[in-house]
Write a protein that holds these residues in place. Structure first.
Motif, mmCIF file in Angstrom:
data_model
loop_
_atom_site.group_PDB
_atom_site.id
_atom_site.type_symbol
_atom_site.label_atom_id
_atom_site.label_comp_id
_atom_site.label_asym_id
_atom_site.label_seq_id
_atom_site.Cartn_x
_atom_site.Cartn_y
_atom_site.Cartn_z
ATOM 1 N N MET A 31 0.829 -1.206 0.000
ATOM 2 C CA MET A 31 0.000 0.000 0.000
ATOM 3 C C MET A 31 0.862 1.254 0.000
ATOM 4 S SD MET A 31 -2.416 1.509 3.027
ATOM 5 C CE MET A 31 -0.904 1.726 3.985
ATOM 6 N N PHE A 32 1.829 1.334 0.914
ATOM 7 C CA PHE A 32 2.637 2.549 1.022
ATOM 8 C C PHE A 32 3.542 2.751 -0.191
ATOM 9 C CE2 PHE A 32 1.749 2.194 5.668
ATOM 10 C CZ PHE A 32 1.204 3.465 5.828
ATOM 11 N N SER A 33 3.869 1.650 -0.891
ATOM 12 C CA SER A 33 4.681 1.782 -2.109
ATOM 13 C C SER A 33 3.833 2.118 -3.329
ATOM 14 C CB SER A 33 5.446 0.486 -2.361
ATOM 15 O OG SER A 33 4.553 -0.560 -2.739
ATOM 16 N N GLY A 34 2.498 2.044 -3.173
ATOM 17 C CA GLY A 34 1.602 2.322 -4.280
ATOM 18 C C GLY A 34 1.348 1.117 -5.173
ATOM 19 N N ALA A 35 1.904 -0.038 -4.800
ATOM 20 C CA ALA A 35 1.721 -1.238 -5.622
ATOM 21 C C ALA A 35 0.352 -1.874 -5.432
ATOM 22 C CB ALA A 35 2.815 -2.261 -5.292
ATOM 23 N N LEU A 36 -0.264 -1.648 -4.265
ATOM 24 C CA LEU A 36 -1.571 -2.234 -3.986
ATOM 25 C C LEU A 36 -2.642 -1.531 -4.802
ATOM 26 C CD1 LEU A 36 -2.725 -4.423 -1.997
ATOM 27 C CD2 LEU A 36 -3.405 -2.522 -0.532
ATOM 28 N N GLY A 37 -3.546 -2.299 -5.350
ATOM 29 C CA GLY A 37 -4.609 -1.715 -6.157
ATOM 30 C C GLY A 37 -5.777 -1.240 -5.303
ATOM 31 N N THR A 38 -6.829 -0.831 -5.976
ATOM 32 C CA THR A 38 -8.050 -0.412 -5.280
ATOM 33 C C THR A 38 -9.230 -1.297 -5.675
ATOM 34 O OG1 THR A 38 -8.504 1.227 -7.011
ATOM 35 C CG2 THR A 38 -7.300 1.987 -5.067
ATOM 36 N N ASP A 39 -8.925 -2.441 -6.275
ATOM 37 C CA ASP A 39 -9.979 -3.374 -6.634
ATOM 38 C C ASP A 39 -10.432 -4.134 -5.391
ATOM 39 O OD1 ASP A 39 -7.683 -4.791 -6.244
ATOM 40 O OD2 ASP A 39 -7.816 -5.987 -8.069
ATOM 41 N N MET A 40 -11.395 -5.017 -5.566
ATOM 42 C CA MET A 40 -11.982 -5.704 -4.418
ATOM 43 C C MET A 40 -10.976 -6.552 -3.637
ATOM 44 S SD MET A 40 -15.333 -8.153 -4.316
ATOM 45 C CE MET A 40 -15.793 -9.050 -2.828
ATOM 46 N N PRO A 41 -10.160 -7.423 -4.275
ATOM 47 C CA PRO A 41 -9.213 -8.216 -3.477
ATOM 48 C C PRO A 41 -8.165 -7.368 -2.766
ATOM 49 C CG PRO A 41 -8.888 -8.596 -5.831
ATOM 50 C CD PRO A 41 -10.161 -7.839 -5.684
ATOM 51 N N SER A 42 -7.707 -6.292 -3.410
ATOM 52 C CA SER A 42 -6.727 -5.417 -2.773
ATOM 53 C C SER A 42 -7.326 -4.730 -1.555
ATOM 54 C CB SER A 42 -6.234 -4.361 -3.771
ATOM 55 O OG SER A 42 -5.558 -4.951 -4.865
ATOM 56 N N THR A 43 -8.548 -4.236 -1.713
ATOM 57 C CA THR A 43 -9.209 -3.543 -0.610
ATOM 58 C C THR A 43 -9.521 -4.505 0.528
ATOM 59 O OG1 THR A 43 -10.194 -1.990 -2.188
ATOM 60 C CG2 THR A 43 -11.179 -2.091 0.001
ATOM 61 N N PHE A 44 -9.967 -5.703 0.180
ATOM 62 C CA PHE A 44 -10.236 -6.742 1.175
ATOM 63 C C PHE A 44 -8.975 -7.015 1.993
ATOM 64 C CE2 PHE A 44 -12.176 -10.531 2.860
ATOM 65 C CZ PHE A 44 -13.531 -10.406 2.598
ATOM 66 N N ALA A 45 -7.858 -7.166 1.284
ATOM 67 C CA ALA A 45 -6.578 -7.438 1.950
ATOM 68 C C ALA A 45 -6.182 -6.291 2.872
ATOM 69 C CB ALA A 45 -5.495 -7.672 0.899
ATOM 70 N N LEU A 46 -6.326 -5.050 2.392
ATOM 71 C CA LEU A 46 -5.949 -3.885 3.193
ATOM 72 C C LEU A 46 -6.802 -3.771 4.453
ATOM 73 C CD1 LEU A 46 -4.327 -1.325 3.596
ATOM 74 C CD2 LEU A 46 -5.949 -0.124 2.108
ATOM 75 N N MET A 47 -8.081 -4.045 4.338
ATOM 76 C CA MET A 47 -8.960 -3.963 5.503
ATOM 77 C C MET A 47 -8.555 -4.983 6.574
ATOM 78 S SD MET A 47 -12.558 -3.402 3.455
ATOM 79 C CE MET A 47 -13.660 -3.122 4.833
ATOM 80 N N LEU A 48 -8.133 -6.157 6.142
ATOM 81 C CA LEU A 48 -7.639 -7.150 7.093
ATOM 82 C C LEU A 48 -6.323 -6.699 7.713
ATOM 83 C CD1 LEU A 48 -8.370 -10.561 5.311
ATOM 84 C CD2 LEU A 48 -9.503 -9.628 7.330
ATOM 85 N N ALA A 49 -5.428 -6.144 6.902
ATOM 86 C CA ALA A 49 -4.115 -5.717 7.399
ATOM 87 C C ALA A 49 -4.237 -4.579 8.403
ATOM 88 C CB ALA A 49 -3.222 -5.292 6.228
ATOM 89 N N ILE A 50 -5.267 -3.765 8.274
ATOM 90 C CA ILE A 50 -5.520 -2.693 9.240
ATOM 91 C C ILE A 50 -6.275 -3.233 10.449
ATOM 92 C CG2 ILE A 50 -6.826 -0.569 9.635
ATOM 93 C CD1 ILE A 50 -6.274 0.181 6.712
ATOM 94 N N GLY A 51 -7.286 -4.039 10.202
ATOM 95 C CA GLY A 51 -8.167 -4.491 11.263
ATOM 96 C C GLY A 51 -7.556 -5.508 12.209
ATOM 97 N N ILE A 52 -6.785 -6.455 11.680
ATOM 98 C CA ILE A 52 -6.229 -7.516 12.533
ATOM 99 C C ILE A 52 -5.324 -6.958 13.627
ATOM 100 C CG2 ILE A 52 -4.680 -9.512 12.559
ATOM 101 C CD1 ILE A 52 -5.902 -10.330 9.856
ATOM 102 N N PRO A 53 -4.335 -6.097 13.306
ATOM 103 C CA PRO A 53 -3.494 -5.552 14.396
ATOM 104 C C PRO A 53 -4.291 -4.752 15.423
ATOM 105 C CG PRO A 53 -2.472 -5.170 12.252
ATOM 106 C CD PRO A 53 -3.857 -5.653 11.989
#
Length: 434
Positions: A31-53
């Motif tokens: 995400m911080f490198s800009g490589a992560l997309g904004t499509d559904m799987p990317s967003t799903f992954a980001l929400m987990l990466a924020i929510g789990i910690p």
């Protein structure tokens, strides 16, 4: 040696701790490198990466974990901090918001929970619980009005204003189903612009929503301390737990789960059909598709036309969503909470009167609920706090904080049909009190 084994056995989100941490770090790095997309799987992954910690920290944070709300509530508040102060690129906060609201994962989640929670009840319990639910809603509304008047007296707020400008927006079913149509009713009766009413209604609603979420967490702790005041988080009727569909009665297959999903989506489609085409309004007031959906699923369950294997499949699907996807929802609704908007609403009169309204809703609904044979805590959460929050997203935050996602069908009745009742009451009270 034992400590090392315990550390090796630690799991986060179902996986060994090191696997989950590495996965979250990789996602955040992308995400911080800009490589992560904004499509559904990317967003799903980001929400987990924020929510789990955030969830894991909240479960271990002293005082917070026992008395305030634990991991789920920290995920909600933490994500709102991230969104408000732009701690991650705006592109990604927008993608989370779009995934939750525009793509509408929020509604999909609610649809699954409604179907599973209703179909897991036996018919007799179902009929009794829904028959007594609307008196509990009215009890919460009366309690909220009475305490709003009391709180308003400290600041020179007239009883009429305490009801029309404070109680009705908070108890009105959120923004789209509450504050906005309330402002239109206000404009039609008074002749003033709708923005006059709405600008304050949204402020007091925001304050009430936060109190409702924290109130739900406190009620959950009260239930832990006094188990007789609460049930199993699936039904409201005291002593009805044994009438729930037991898991040992039937073990659903993946096909049964798929059938449960089909029933859920079909019921939602019926709700859309009634809300948009067949009967969009009752007595001039719009009825939300999720309200129609609840009614339809209740009818299906009451008639006993859904086979046991499908009902158990719907229950199993609901269980998966509740246990493993609630975290995503808390991240999604948290990013939509603007803390600056909340801070702007923090004045002493707003805080005190809103707090009194929340207490009145809890006491009124809980008391009436107890009188009709319900568990008072579960009734206070659904008929009280889910009337006093910010609609669909507020329901999820309140039920998440209360650890009672299995009561989603009741929460939706509060926000949707309860909100429609408030509009009817408002049209009368505006004429009398303004």
């Amino acid at each position: 040696m034992a400590n090392n084994e315990k550390k090796k056995g630690l799991k986060l989100y179902g996986a060994p701790w090191y696997v989950t941490i590495i996965a979250c770090l990789l996602i955040l790095s992308a995400m911080f490198s800009g490589a992560l997309g904004t499509d559904m799987p990317s967003t799903f992954a980001l929400m987990l990466a924020i929510g789990i910690p955030l969830n894991e920290i909240g479960k271990r944070l002293p005082i917070w974990n026992k008395y305030i709300g634990g991991g789920i509530l920290l995920a909600f508040i933490g994500t709102s901090v991230i969104g408000t102060y732009n701690l991650i690129p705006e592109t990604y906060t927008s993608s989370i918001d779009n995934f939750t609201s525009e793509i509408n994962f929020l509604s999909f989640y609610i649809v699954v929970l409604i179907t599973g929670s209703v179909l897991s009840l036996e018919r007799k319990v179902l009929v009794k619980s829904f028959a007594g639910y609307f008196p509990a809603i009215l009890g919460g509304l009366v309690g909220a009005m009475l305490l709003a008047i009391l709180g308003g007296l400290f600041f020179g707020i007239t009883p009429g204003e305490a009801i029309t400008h404070y109680t009705l927006p908070i108890m009105g079913g959120g923004n789209g189903g509450g504050a906005i149509p309330l402002s239109e009713v206000y404009a039609g009766i008074t002749g003033e612009g709708s923005e006059v009413y709405y600008s304050f209604a949204i402020i007091i609603l925001t304050v009430g929503n936060i109190f409702a979420i924290f109130g739900a967490a406190l009620l959950n702790k009260l239930g832990d301390a006094f188990p007789k005041l609460t049930g199993d988080g699936k039904t409201l009727i005291r002593g009805a737990e044994e009438n729930d569909l037991a898991d040992e009665d039937y073990t659903p297959s993946l096909g049964d789960v798929a059938a449960g999903l089909l029933i859920a989506l079909g019921a939602y489609t019926v709700g859309l059909l009634f809300s948009n085409v067949l009967l969009p309004e009752i007595f001039g007031f719009p009825i939300h598709e999720l309200a129609y959906m609840v009614i339809f699923v209740v009818i299906l369950c009451a008639l006993g036309v859904v086979p046991l294997n499908v009902r158990m499949g719907a229950k199993r699907l609901q269980s998966f969503f509740t246990k493993h996807l609630t975290l995503l929802i808390m991240v999604g609704v948290g990013v939509d909470l603007d803390l600056n908007e909340l801070l702007a609403a923090v004045t002493l009169p707003n805080i005190v009167v809103a707090l009194f309204i929340i207490i009145g809703a809890v006491v009124g609904s809980g008391l009436v609920g107890y009188l009709v044979g319900f568990y008072p805590i579960d009734t206070a959460v659904t008929a009280g706090l889910c009337m006093a929050n910010r609609g669909g997203s507020g329901d999820l935050a309140v039920l998440g904080a209360a650890n009672r996602m299995g009561l989603m069908a009741y929460a939706q009745l509060s926000s949707r049909l309860g909100g429609a009742i408030i509009l009817v009451i408002a049209s009368v009270l505006f004429s009398i009190l303004l």
